[in-house]
Design an enzyme around this catalytic site. Sequence first.
Site, PDB file in Angstrom:
ATOM      1  N   GLY A 158       0.486  -1.256  -0.166  1.00 24.76           N
ATOM      2  CA  GLY A 158      -0.401   0.101  -0.102  1.00 24.76           C
ATOM      3  C   GLY A 158       0.622   1.408  -0.157  1.00 24.76           C
ATOM      4  N   GLY A 159       2.103   0.957   0.253  1.00 22.25           N
ATOM      5  CA  GLY A 159       3.587   2.285   0.302  1.00 22.25           C
ATOM      6  C   GLY A 159       2.736   3.270   0.637  1.00 22.25           C
TER       7      GLY A 159
ATOM      8  N   ILE B  66      -0.652  18.836   1.617  1.00 17.80           N
ATOM      9  CA  ILE B  66      -0.275  18.431   3.154  1.00 17.80           C
ATOM     10  C   ILE B  66       0.051  19.287   4.216  1.00 17.80           C
ATOM     11  CG2 ILE B  66       1.594  17.068   3.867  1.00 17.80           C
ATOM     12  CD1 ILE B  66       2.370  15.840   2.008  1.00 17.80           C
ATOM     13  N   GLY B  67       0.262  20.508   3.674  1.00 18.73           N
ATOM     14  CA  GLY B  67       0.773  21.403   4.735  1.00 18.73           C
ATOM     15  C   GLY B  67      -0.878  22.244   5.107  1.00 18.73           C
ATOM     16  N   VAL B  68      -1.560  22.484   4.049  1.00 19.45           N
ATOM     17  CA  VAL B  68      -2.758  22.518   4.419  1.00 19.45           C
ATOM     18  C   VAL B  68      -3.921  21.978   4.999  1.00 19.45           C
ATOM     19  CG1 VAL B  68      -4.259  23.366   3.481  1.00 19.45           C
ATOM     20  CG2 VAL B  68      -2.578  24.117   2.495  1.00 19.45           C
TER      21      VAL B  68
ATOM     22  N   ALA C 125       6.564  20.005   5.936  1.00 19.89           N
ATOM     23  CA  ALA C 125       6.033  19.492   4.650  1.00 19.89           C
ATOM     24  C   ALA C 125       5.736  20.515   3.972  1.00 19.89           C
ATOM     25  CB  ALA C 125       4.096  19.654   5.445  1.00 19.89           C
TER      26      ALA C 125
ATOM     27  N   HIS D 112     -31.788  18.249  -8.186  1.00 25.63           N
ATOM     28  CA  HIS D 112     -31.491  19.390  -7.259  1.00 25.63           C
ATOM     29  C   HIS D 112     -32.714  18.633  -6.523  1.00 25.63           C
ATOM     30  CE1 HIS D 112     -33.443  23.646  -5.486  1.00 25.63           C
ATOM     31  NE2 HIS D 112     -34.183  22.397  -5.629  1.00 25.63           N
TER      32      HIS D 112
END
Length: 465
Positions: free
Chosen positions: A39-40, A183-185, A268, A444
């Site tokens: 899965g890394g 990543i940072g956000v 990050a 809608h």
Amino acid sequence: MTDKYDVLVIGGGPGGYVAAIRAAQLGLSTALVEQQHLGGICLNWGCIPTKAMLKGAEVGHTLKHLDTFGFSADNIQFDIAQLVAHSRGVSRKLTGGIAYLLKKNAVKVIDGRGRVSAKGVVTVSSDTGEAQYQARHIILATGARPRPLPGLVADGQKVWSYFDALVPKTVPESLLVIGSGAIGVEFASLYSDLGSQVTLVEVAKQIMPVEDQDVASLVQREFEQRGIRVLTQTKVSAVQGEVGALQCRLTLSDGSEQTVHVAQVLLAAGIQPNTEDMGLEALGVEFDKGFIKTDAWSRTSVAGLYAIGDVAGAPCLAHKASHEGVICVEKLAGVDGVHPLNKSRIPGCTYARPEVASLGLTEAAARSKGHSISVGRFDYQANGKALAMGESTGFVKTIFDSETGELLGAHMVGPHVTEQIQGFGIAQALEATDAELSEVIFAHPTLSEAMHEAVLAARDRALHQ
């Protein structure tokens, strides 16, 4: 030589395991070498566990606004260890699922660290020693890892990497996040909702540098309204002190310096490819800014050797890696009708609050490329479903070529936009024009109606603004 394979993949992340499965489906004898986790990074330390953590942050935000929907609650408790346990449990479950899929498709999984010791030869090192394997085609899918900055390296103590930020023992009282990409956000949003006082620092002129300027501006405004301090064109020159009492020296856009006191720092600031000690230089593999250089079919400069995913360069996204893996394998297997990956059609998603999703060219990029463009925008403040949900911040922005009607770009910020961007992706894949998209009937009330209105707005036909 103990075994011979048609395809041998090094790396079991979303690029590698998908490539291995597809190769096996096409009747090729296939092996997959993985050093640590199937899965890394995506499944174990990236995409999946961060979303589990962000779900916890979303619950925390909801609890703070219960009164909007007529509820009240007292003595609400929060246990960061339980949230972390949930996050890690999700990763373990999916890792087991990948192992099952590989076994189901008769992919041989080899535990250990692989390197290309000669053309067509992979040497795998493990606790039990070394073994060699032959393969007609070798696919490198070794991914990437957090990138340090000069003089600033994640040590797991004073300075976290995103690995560390996913398994905190406590929520820091204050947090400095260096880097405002996805990543940072995401981590800035996550820890703010969990109670940290967050400062977000970015060296570029805007946060989320790859996003459309209108989107970045709205996210910054929303962050600041939440109490997140945002500093652009700012560098972190030093981090001193001890965990819980760190002094961070910042160089601001005007050249002045400022010291920020925080409990924790999160680095990050991007990633770097995993290419070391793999035997690539000796084979004559070409690189581009540290990443493996490939052609449209993921072929490297060495015959029979391919590279996919983060190790082959931007955009470093799991879904890009998976698609590259499939295309690479189908091309080498001789499947008819295979097309190269169109990187301009790869969506990008950021799962912060608010969410961000984008596809194609920004407005500035479209203009710089010489397009005559029509831009449409529709705010969620005029969308009935968003108002009913109490989440009306954000908008949808579309960019069309005004001469051909081609959809050049779509940019969304607001509730659940990461689940909707695929609509614009389908439109691009089918080469739908603004005229054709205008005729699509959207249900809608849905958030997706804002997508339709943004298309209409580009043609000066918006109905609800």
